[in-house]
Enzyme design. Structure first.
Site, short mmCIF file in Angstrom:
data_model
loop_
_atom_site.label_atom_id
_atom_site.label_comp_id
_atom_site.label_asym_id
_atom_site.label_seq_id
_atom_site.Cartn_x
_atom_site.Cartn_y
_atom_site.Cartn_z
N LYS A 137 -1.63 10.73 4.59
CA LYS A 137 -2.35 9.56 5.11
C LYS A 137 -1.98 9.26 6.56
CE LYS A 137 -2.98 4.68 3.68
NZ LYS A 137 -1.93 3.97 4.43
N SER A 138 -0.69 9.24 6.86
CA SER A 138 -0.25 8.94 8.22
C SER A 138 -0.76 9.97 9.22
CB SER A 138 1.28 8.89 8.28
OG SER A 138 1.79 7.84 7.51
N ARG A 183 -3.73 9.76 12.48
CA ARG A 183 -3.37 10.16 13.84
C ARG A 183 -4.19 11.35 14.32
NH1 ARG A 183 0.55 7.39 11.42
NH2 ARG A 183 2.20 6.36 12.62
N GLY A 234 -3.60 -1.15 7.50
CA GLY A 234 -2.66 -1.59 8.52
C GLY A 234 -2.43 -0.53 9.59
N SER A 283 9.45 0.45 13.17
CA SER A 283 8.07 0.64 12.74
C SER A 283 7.44 1.79 13.49
CB SER A 283 7.26 -0.64 12.97
OG SER A 283 5.89 -0.40 12.77
N ASP A 321 7.70 3.55 1.87
CA ASP A 321 6.49 3.57 1.05
C ASP A 321 6.75 4.03 -0.37
OD1 ASP A 321 4.78 2.61 3.00
OD2 ASP A 321 4.33 4.60 3.79
#
Length: 429
Positions: free
Chosen positions: A23-24, A28, A95, A168, A316
């Site tokens: 997902k991350s 990107r 988010g 973060s 997560d």
């Protein structure tokens, strides 16, 4: 919203599977491809709802993006050729989209307004807005632009040095994206190392950065160049089946082609610390991202302390680790994880309340929880609170419950894992 009932027994997991794209990284990859000059092919893209919000945002900015299954073709025309969105951009529940796109929207010379769903509209945006304003960004919104909706009056940003106040990767990434668009040099100094997919993909798409430990420096005015990229499997999605096999009797599974980035493998380290039989083997690289297979078998787990430097690499996965801890011998203490209260829901409360409803002995703490195990789990209802990771935690819990488990709002799982229930059925049948 609909529910699904999962009935025991569903033990003895066997076989192999390939989890959806990370997902991350998917977020990107489409960001850099959309800002690039030229045509990029992204394969194994996660087509969950969150990542599609990023795709749709760039389509509104004039980027042509074609989709065929989990493959994207992105026709980048370069940063100067983005166009103004005619309607407000909807970030949905994502988010990552909201924070990373803030870095982009602040630095392109266009006006953009953006909003999210009720859950996202409660999550803090000031951690991104304030440092962007230090670069000259013009961002307005309610509560001094600390929450969505927001309006971005794109301006020419000035590079500066940021000493982050929170650990973060989203904030870091937003500032690096803004720095890429800004004039001069931008430096981001982290409190500690966080997931580094942005830095790796910048190299993949021809952006020069300098990384020295927790200090990252980028020169402004750089234009990404098109690149083809295959997204590795998402280790955060794999985590649910890692725990599933460990806590289920007579189980042995293999999860193939998972991203094994050292800033994301906390689930493997913690499960090994708990005594799990888990083996991760890197077999290739996609760009700088390591990819490999994970083998996991039924295991006798023990309670552990999870705190400090372990947390950012595991944030997560804590909901599913908490479930594992209910089946472990002894006490598990999770602390220094207050960031969980600012996710899709307050994950500390959601995990504690749902595990208690299933019969677990869990005590909430302001920055984590204390879990006493092992405890037998009974059936009941799991309220996902619209949070995909809470919903999947409840589904995996059904493997060790004595009675059926009902997952409410099962659709929220589509945010990160649209094929989750198919894969669960595959392994149990």
């Amino acid at each position: 919203m609909s529910a699904i009932e999962l009935r025991p027994p569903q033990k003895n997991l066997r076989g192999s599977l390939t989890v959806p794209g990370d997902k991350s990284i998917s977020h990107r990859a489409v960001i850099f491809a959309s800002l690039s000059q030229g045509v990029s092919q992204i394969t194994n893209f996660l087509t969950g709802e969150d990542c599609m919000r990023t795709v749709e945002a760039f389509r509104q900015l004039g980027v042509q993006i074609e989709q065929s299954g989990d493959e994207l073709t992105v026709y980048g025309k370069g940063i100067p050729h983005l166009k103004e969105a005619e309607l407000p951009v909807n970030f949905g529940n994502s988010g990552t989209t909201a924070r990373l796109m803030s870095g982009v929207l602040a630095g392109i010379l266009l006006f953009t307004s953006a909003y999210g769903d009720p859950s996202l509209s409660k999550r803090p945006m000031d951690r991104v807005v304030h440092p962007l304003r230090e670069m000259g960004a013009s961002i307005s919104g309610r509560k001094n632009a600390s929450v969505l909706p927001l309006a971005f009056e794109g301006t020419k940003l000035k590079g500066t040095t940021h000493h982050l106040q929170v650990r973060s990767a989203q904030v870091k990434s937003a500032l690096l994206l803004a720095g890429m668009l800004a004039e001069g040099e931008t430096t981001v100094v982290e409190l500690g190392v966080t997931r580094n997919h942005t830095e790796m993909l910048m190299s993949q798409f021809g952006i020069n950065i300098d990384v020295e430990g927790s200090k990252i420096t980028i020169q402004g005015g750089q234009q990404p160049t098109a690149s083809n990229f295959r997204v590795p499997g998402d280790i955060s999605s794999a985590a649910f089946f890692i725990v599933a096999a460990a806590i289920s009797s007579n189980s042995s599974i293999t999860i193939k082609d998972v991203g094994l980035n050292s800033t994301r493998d906390g689930i493997i380290q913690v499960m090994e610390h708990m005594g799990a039989s888990v083996d991760a083997i890197i077999h290739s690289y996609v760009g700088d991202e390591p990819v490999g297979d994970i083998h996991i078998k039924s295991s006798a787990l023990k309670g552990v302390r999870i705190e400090g430097e372990m947390i950012p690499n595991l944030i997560d996965e804590i909901p599913i680790v908490a479930l594992a801890a209910t089946q472990a011998e002894g006490t598990t203490i999770i602390k220094d994880a207050r960031e969980l209260r600012f996710k899709e829901t307050d994950r500390i409360s959601a995990v504690v309340n749902n595990l208690r409803a299933l019969g677990a002995h869990v005590e909430p703490q302001e920055d984590g929880m204390i879990i006493h195990g092992p405890t037998p789990l009974k059936g009941g209802k799991v309220d996902s609170f619209g949070d995909h990771r809470i919903g999947m935690m409840g589904a995996i819990a059904s493997l060790v419950c004595d009675a059926p488990v009902t997952i409410e709002d099962k659709e929220c799982i589509n945010i990160s894992y649209p094929t989750f229930f198919d894969h669960l059925n595959q392994l149990t049948n």
